[in-house]
Write a protein that holds these residues in place. Structure first.
Motif, mmCIF file in Angstrom:
data_model
loop_
_atom_site.group_PDB
_atom_site.id
_atom_site.type_symbol
_atom_site.label_atom_id
_atom_site.label_comp_id
_atom_site.label_asym_id
_atom_site.label_seq_id
_atom_site.Cartn_x
_atom_site.Cartn_y
_atom_site.Cartn_z
ATOM 1 N N SER A 172 0.836 -1.211 0.000
ATOM 2 C CA SER A 172 0.000 0.000 0.000
ATOM 3 C C SER A 172 0.869 1.259 0.000
ATOM 4 C CB SER A 172 -0.941 0.000 1.205
ATOM 5 O OG SER A 172 -1.757 -1.145 1.154
ATOM 6 N N THR A 173 2.141 1.125 0.421
ATOM 7 C CA THR A 173 3.093 2.245 0.317
ATOM 8 C C THR A 173 3.120 2.782 -1.112
ATOM 9 O OG1 THR A 173 4.801 0.613 -0.125
ATOM 10 C CG2 THR A 173 4.640 1.383 2.135
ATOM 11 N N GLY A 174 2.937 1.890 -2.066
ATOM 12 C CA GLY A 174 2.962 2.264 -3.493
ATOM 13 C C GLY A 174 1.809 3.186 -3.866
ATOM 14 N N GLN A 175 0.682 3.065 -3.137
ATOM 15 C CA GLN A 175 -0.452 3.996 -3.393
ATOM 16 C C GLN A 175 0.009 5.429 -3.156
ATOM 17 O OE1 GLN A 175 -4.120 3.424 -1.267
ATOM 18 N NE2 GLN A 175 -3.833 1.201 -1.125
ATOM 19 N N ILE A 176 0.638 5.642 -1.979
ATOM 20 C CA ILE A 176 1.059 6.997 -1.597
ATOM 21 C C ILE A 176 2.099 7.514 -2.577
ATOM 22 C CG2 ILE A 176 2.024 8.431 0.261
ATOM 23 C CD1 ILE A 176 -0.663 7.039 0.944
ATOM 24 N N ARG A 177 3.094 6.668 -2.865
ATOM 25 C CA ARG A 177 4.180 7.112 -3.761
ATOM 26 C C ARG A 177 3.636 7.461 -5.142
ATOM 27 N NH1 ARG A 177 9.272 7.373 -2.042
ATOM 28 N NH2 ARG A 177 9.661 6.457 0.006
ATOM 29 N N THR A 178 2.643 6.728 -5.600
ATOM 30 C CA THR A 178 2.078 7.044 -6.919
ATOM 31 C C THR A 178 1.242 8.323 -6.858
ATOM 32 O OG1 THR A 178 2.018 4.709 -7.466
ATOM 33 C CG2 THR A 178 0.649 6.147 -8.804
ATOM 34 N N MET A 179 0.360 8.424 -5.837
ATOM 35 C CA MET A 179 -0.514 9.609 -5.762
ATOM 36 C C MET A 179 0.283 10.896 -5.551
ATOM 37 S SD MET A 179 -4.057 8.486 -3.928
ATOM 38 C CE MET A 179 -3.474 7.383 -2.658
ATOM 39 N N GLU A 180 1.469 10.787 -4.915
ATOM 40 C CA GLU A 180 2.304 11.980 -4.758
ATOM 41 C C GLU A 180 2.841 12.459 -6.109
ATOM 42 O OE1 GLU A 180 4.222 11.618 -0.254
ATOM 43 O OE2 GLU A 180 5.414 11.027 -1.973
ATOM 44 N N LYS A 181 3.017 11.512 -7.014
ATOM 45 C CA LYS A 181 3.667 11.856 -8.294
ATOM 46 C C LYS A 181 2.688 12.054 -9.441
ATOM 47 C CE LYS A 181 7.369 8.863 -7.544
ATOM 48 N NZ LYS A 181 7.418 7.503 -7.745
ATOM 49 N N VAL A 182 1.628 11.232 -9.473
ATOM 50 C CA VAL A 182 0.738 11.227 -10.643
ATOM 51 C C VAL A 182 -0.592 11.872 -10.278
ATOM 52 C CG1 VAL A 182 -0.337 9.742 -12.385
ATOM 53 C CG2 VAL A 182 1.798 9.020 -11.290
ATOM 54 N N LYS A 183 -1.092 12.744 -11.163
ATOM 55 C CA LYS A 183 -2.406 13.375 -10.922
ATOM 56 C C LYS A 183 -3.505 12.442 -11.435
ATOM 57 C CE LYS A 183 -1.731 18.263 -10.637
ATOM 58 N NZ LYS A 183 -0.305 18.269 -10.369
ATOM 59 N N PRO A 184 -4.694 12.439 -10.777
ATOM 60 C CA PRO A 184 -5.781 11.602 -11.289
ATOM 61 C C PRO A 184 -6.147 12.065 -12.718
ATOM 62 C CG PRO A 184 -6.321 12.559 -9.138
ATOM 63 C CD PRO A 184 -5.065 13.207 -9.592
ATOM 64 N N PRO A 185 -6.670 11.194 -13.568
ATOM 65 C CA PRO A 185 -7.018 9.800 -13.285
ATOM 66 C C PRO A 185 -5.788 8.888 -13.113
ATOM 67 C CG PRO A 185 -7.369 10.294 -15.607
ATOM 68 C CD PRO A 185 -7.010 11.591 -14.958
ATOM 69 N N ILE A 186 -5.893 8.002 -12.094
ATOM 70 C CA ILE A 186 -4.808 7.048 -11.822
ATOM 71 C C ILE A 186 -5.375 5.634 -11.903
ATOM 72 C CG2 ILE A 186 -3.224 6.170 -10.055
ATOM 73 C CD1 ILE A 186 -3.289 9.026 -8.795
ATOM 74 N N LYS A 187 -4.660 4.778 -12.619
ATOM 75 C CA LYS A 187 -4.983 3.335 -12.616
ATOM 76 C C LYS A 187 -3.644 2.624 -12.550
ATOM 77 C CE LYS A 187 -8.047 1.813 -15.861
ATOM 78 N NZ LYS A 187 -8.532 1.881 -17.263
ATOM 79 N N MET A 188 -3.301 2.109 -11.381
ATOM 80 C CA MET A 188 -1.978 1.493 -11.280
ATOM 81 C C MET A 188 -2.021 0.189 -10.488
ATOM 82 S SD MET A 188 0.045 1.601 -8.262
ATOM 83 C CE MET A 188 -0.520 1.711 -6.599
ATOM 84 N N ILE A 189 -1.074 -0.678 -10.812
ATOM 85 C CA ILE A 189 -0.820 -1.827 -9.947
ATOM 86 C C ILE A 189 0.666 -1.811 -9.600
ATOM 87 C CG2 ILE A 189 -2.671 -3.441 -10.504
ATOM 88 C CD1 ILE A 189 -0.607 -4.784 -12.352
#
Ligand code: PHE
Length: 339
Positions: A172-189
């Protein structure tokens, strides 16, 4: 003189015929035609003959020399060919020889299943991200809305390197790291290793793998979560596979659910694998908690999202009917079955 020459020529021709190597042939040639050779000596002796016999004798010696030189040349050629042929034959490499094949390796079942899961989500437009295994407590807990007194923060559960640095206990750490960098819309695994202070047994390991999923956009609802996970289960287990959501709790999702799939062994009637319930739990999920969105600078009044996290070993064990120990022992007899 004439007789001498004929005798010498005849004996020399015999020797030439009998010569078996070029070296032997050269020695014979030197012995007859060389500086102190027999025929050369005859030539030298011409001066002792009466004057009138010299031209005739000279002619005979020269004819003999020409004849012998031709015979030497011819035999050289023959021996050369024979020697080359023998060398080629002795150095021939038999490329048709039967040799045992080297074993061809194969992917570890965990990698096989991971690749299939990643391929499934990539086909739906998800990006794949990576994040560190050595983390700060901010990314593993704080930003994920996990309060300081939460039991998961206990040293009994999490491997700490010092007060603030730890081995991540969830992807779940990856959720934070992605949301800090990428603006929505976000679809990531985000697949990766996680660590927990557990002993190795049939269902636990101090290191295992998770695959995190995150979708953030306008108007994302729990129906989207249910739809995607249902597709995933049907793709992975079988077309008739059913999913169900059970209410649960995770600090970083609200509402939170645990997701079960109908047992792929007994198809719901109850067996040992599903402990008689007909259902097998495969992952945790929920709608991203407003606090988590806010922590990452995303306005929770504008955007919503869902997240899920699944244990790769769990899915692999369900598919291949294996257990944690078999997966980590790496016994070659076990791994060979996945070719
Ligand atoms: N991180 C949770 C776990 O390790 C799983 C999870 C991920 C739950 C995302 C909800 C959303 O158990």
């Amino acid at each position: 003189m004439k007789q001498q020459i004929e005798k010498l020529t005849a004996s020399c021709i015999r020797q030439i015929k009998a010569a078996s190597t070029r070296k032997v042939l050269t020695d014979i040639k030197v012995g007859v035609l060389g500086k102190s050779g027999e025929l050369t000596a005859l030539l030298r002796n011409l001066k002792d003959l009466p004057c009138e016999q010299r031209p005739e004798a000279g002619k005979l010696v020269n004819e003999a020399r020409e004849k012998l030189e031709a015979a030497f040349a011819e035999k050289f050629e023959v021996l050369h060919k024979e020697e080359v042929a023998a060398k080629l034959a002795s150095e021939r490499i038999d490329i048709t020889i039967d040799r045992p094949y080297h074993d061809v390796g194969c992917l570890h079942p965990l990698n096989k299943v991971k690749n299939e899961i990643v391929d499934f989500f990539v086909s739906l437009g998800f990006i794949v991200t990576d994040s560190p295994e050595i983390e700060t407590d901010y990314y593993n807990f704080e930003a994920l809305n996990t309060p300081a007194d939460h039991p998961a923060r206990d040293v009994q559960d999490t491997f700490y390197i010092n007060d603030h640095i730890l081995l991540r206990s969830q992807t779940s750490t990856g959720q934070i790291r992605t949301m800090e960098k990428v603006k929505p819309p976000i679809k990531m695994i985000s697949p990766g290793r996680v660590y927990r202070a557990d002993d190795l047994d049939a269902t636990h390991s101090p290191m295992f793998h998770q695959i995190e999923g995150l979708v953030v956009d306008k108007h994302i609802t729990m129906c989207d979560l249910k739809g995607i996970l249902d597709m995933f289960a049907k793709h992975f287990f079988d077309e008739k596979c059913k999913t169900r959501f059970r209410p649960s709790y995770f600090p970083f999702t609200e509402p939170s659910v645990e997701v079960d799939v109908s047992c792929n062994h007994c198809h719901g009637s109850g067996c040992r694998v599903c402990k008689g319930t007909g259902w097998i739990e495969i992952l945790g999920a929920g709608m991203v908690n407003r606090n988590v969105l806010t922590n990452c600078g995303i306005n929770p009044d504008e955007y919503t999202g869902f997240a899920f996290g699944m244990g790769l070993e769990r899915i692999t064990n369900i598919i291949y009917k294996t257990d944690m120990r078999a997966i980590f022992e790496n016994d070659i007899r076990f791994l060979k079955q996945f070719k």
